[in-house]
Enzyme design. Structure first.
Site, short mmCIF file in Angstrom:
data_model
loop_
_atom_site.label_atom_id
_atom_site.label_comp_id
_atom_site.label_asym_id
_atom_site.label_seq_id
_atom_site.Cartn_x
_atom_site.Cartn_y
_atom_site.Cartn_z
N ALA A 171 -56.95 -48.55 -55.58
CA ALA A 171 -57.49 -49.10 -56.83
C ALA A 171 -56.40 -49.16 -57.90
CB ALA A 171 -58.66 -48.26 -57.32
N ASP A 172 -55.58 -48.12 -57.99
CA ASP A 172 -54.46 -48.14 -58.94
C ASP A 172 -53.44 -49.20 -58.57
OD1 ASP A 172 -55.09 -46.21 -60.87
OD2 ASP A 172 -54.41 -44.58 -59.60
N LEU A 173 -53.05 -49.23 -57.31
CA LEU A 173 -51.97 -50.14 -56.91
C LEU A 173 -52.39 -51.60 -57.00
CD1 LEU A 173 -50.57 -48.10 -53.90
CD2 LEU A 173 -49.56 -48.34 -56.18
#
Length: 399
Positions: A171-173
C-alpha cells in the site's frame, strides 16, 4: 540532460509512500528538498534495520532505501519563522508534496488556498490515508490498514485459510507510484494551462484502484474471488509447484502452451483429452489438472523442470528468496543492484530505478541520501537568508 532536470520539488513528507515517490523524481533528475524536523528528522532515521560502520555508528537502512539523491533542510513548522521558510521555498518550487494528517497544513497556514495566493503555478499534492473528504477523512492508518480495507489482504492467502499480507508494504509503495504519476501529470497540466493545481490522493483510493481484474470479476459475474494461494481464478494452470528438491517453481500457461507443457511433464493422458485443450475446459477440471501437475513436478528437481519447460517455451519462474533475487545473473547483468558512498558507512548497496533511457541522460548511478539538515545553510542562503539570520534561527531551534 536527465528527464526531470530543472524541476524543484519541496518534500514535506515522512516515512515511506511520499518519500519513495520523491526519491523516484530525484533520481530522474529533479531537485528534491526534503524538509525534516530539527534534531530528529524523518521518523525513519530511527527505524530498523540499521547498518553499522566499523566505528560503531548506526544508519537506518530503511531511511536510505527511500531518500536517495535528495537535499535535506531542517525546519520546525510549528514556529512562525519555519512557516515563513516553507512559504519562501514554495514560491521557488514547481511542486510541494506533504502527507500530514488532514487539516494539519490548514492549521499552519500552508494549505492550498494560502499557497496558491503566493505561488499560483505551484502543484501541491496532499497524500493521506483516506483523503481530504468523506466519513473516514480524519481516521489514522498505516500500510496494512489500507491493505485490509482496500481488498488486497482479503484476496491473498491459501485456499480455506485466513487473509495474508504480502511480504512488502504494497500500500505504501504503490501509493508512492501513484504520487509520482499524479505529480508528473499535474506538472504537465500546469505547463499547458499556466496555473497550478492541488491533488488530493487517498492511499485507500489507491488500493481500491488496483483491484482491477478482481473488481472485473465482481462487475461481470457478481463474484467475490476466494483466496487461492498462488493459483489464478481464471486460468489453469497458473500456480507454484513443489519440486523434489524442496524448491518451488511457478508456471503460467495459456492454451498455446498446454500441449508442450504436457509433453515436457509427461502428462500424456491430459494431453490426449480434447476437453482440456482450452482454458475453459481446464477451469472446469481444475482439481484434476492440478493434481496431475503436482505429482509430475514432485518427481523433478526445480532445475530439471526449468530446463524441460524452457526447452518448449512454457513460461515459468523459480520462486526465489531475496538473496537469490539480488544475486541472480540476469539482475546483475541489468545492473539493478548498485551502490553509493555514504560518509559514515562507506560503500552501501542500493536498488536503481528500473528505467533505461535512450534520448536522455540515463541516471544510472544511485546517489546517497542526505545527512539530517545537511543542506540547510545552503538552501536558506539561496532564498536570501544571511549567515547571521541563519544563526539566529538555529539558536531558536527553528532550523
Amino acid at each position: 540532460m536527465t528527464p526531470l532536470q530543472g524541476l524543484r520539488i519541496l518534500d514535506l513528507s515522512r516515512v515511506l509512500a511520499c518519500p519513495f515517490a520523491s526519491m523516484i523524481l530525484a533520481e530522474l533528475g529533479a531537485e528534491v528538498i526534503k524538509v525534516e524536523q530539527p534534531g530528529s528528522g524523518d521518523e525513519t532515521r530511527g527505524f530498523e534495520p540499521f547498518a553499522t560502520s566499523p566505528g560503531g555508528e548506526r544508519v537506518s537502512g530503511y531511511y536510505m532505501a527511500c531518500n536517495r539523491a535528495k537535499r535535506s533542510i531542517t525546519v520546525d513548522l510549528r514556529q512562525p519563522e519555519g512557516v515563513e521558510i516553507i512559504r519562501a521555498l514554495a514560491m521557488r518550487s514547481d511542486a510541494l508534496v506533504e502527507n500530514f494528517p488532514t487539516g494539519t497544513m490548514q492549521r499552519r497556514g500552508l494549505d492550498w488556498p494560502k499557497l496558491r495566493e503566493i505561488a499560483p503555478k505551484l502543484v501541491m499534492l496532499s497524500c493521506t490515508g483516506f483523503g481530504q473528504t468523506g466519513p473516514y477523512a480524519r481516521r489514522k492508518g498505516y500500510d496494512t490498514v489500507f491493505q485490509a480495507m482496500g481488498g488486497i489482504m482479503g484476496l491473498t492467502g491459501e485456499r480455506g485459510g485466513g487473509p495474508v499480507k504480502p511480504g512488502l508494504p504494497v500500500a505504501d509503495l504503490t501509493s508512492g507510484l501513484w504520487v509520482a504519476i499524479a505529480l508528473l501529470a499535474a506538472l504537465r497540466g500546469r505547463d499547458a494551462a499556466g496555473h497550478g493545481a492541488h491533488v488530493d490522493l487517498s492511499m485507500l483510493d489507491g488500493q481500491v484502484s488496483l483491484l482491477t481484474i478482481a473488481a472485473a470479476r465482481f462487475f461481470a459475474l457478481g463474484e467475490v474471488p476466494e483466496r487461492m494461494g498462488t493459483e489464478h481464478p481464471g486460468r489453469v494452470p497458473t500456480a507454484s509447484f513443489l519440486c523434489s528438491d524442496g524448491r518451488f517453481l511457478h508456471i503460467t500457461a495459456s492454451d498455446q502452451h498446454w500441449a508442450p507443457l504436457c509433453a515436457a511433464l509427461g502428462l500424456d493422458s491430459l494431453a490426449a483429452d480434447p476437453a482440456l485443450a482450452s482454458n475453459a475446459g481446464r477451469l472446469a477440471q481444475r482439481e484434476r489438472v492440478m493434481a496431475a501437475m503436482t505429482a509430475a513436478m514432485a518427481g523433478m528437481t526445480r532445475a530439471q523442470a526449468v530446463t524441460a519447460l524452457d526447452a518448449v517455451d512454457v513460461p515459468n519462474g523459480p520462486v526465489l528468496a531475496l538473496d537469490e533475487v539480488l544475486t541472480d545473473p540476469h539482475i546483475q547483468a541489468r545492473s539493478a543492484v548498485q551502490s553509493f558512498t555514504d560518509p559514515v558507512l562507506g560503500s552501501f548497496p542500493s536498488l536503481r530505478l528500473p528505467f533505461r533511457f535512450d534520448g536522455f541522460d540515463d541516471p544510472q548511478a544511485t546517489r546517497r541520501p542526505p545527512g539530517l539538515g545537511e543542506h540547510t545553510d545552503e538552501i536558506l542562503a539561496q532564498i536570501g537568508y544571511d549567515p547571521d539570520r541563519i544563526a539566529a534561527l538555529r539558536a531558536k531551534g527553528t532550523v
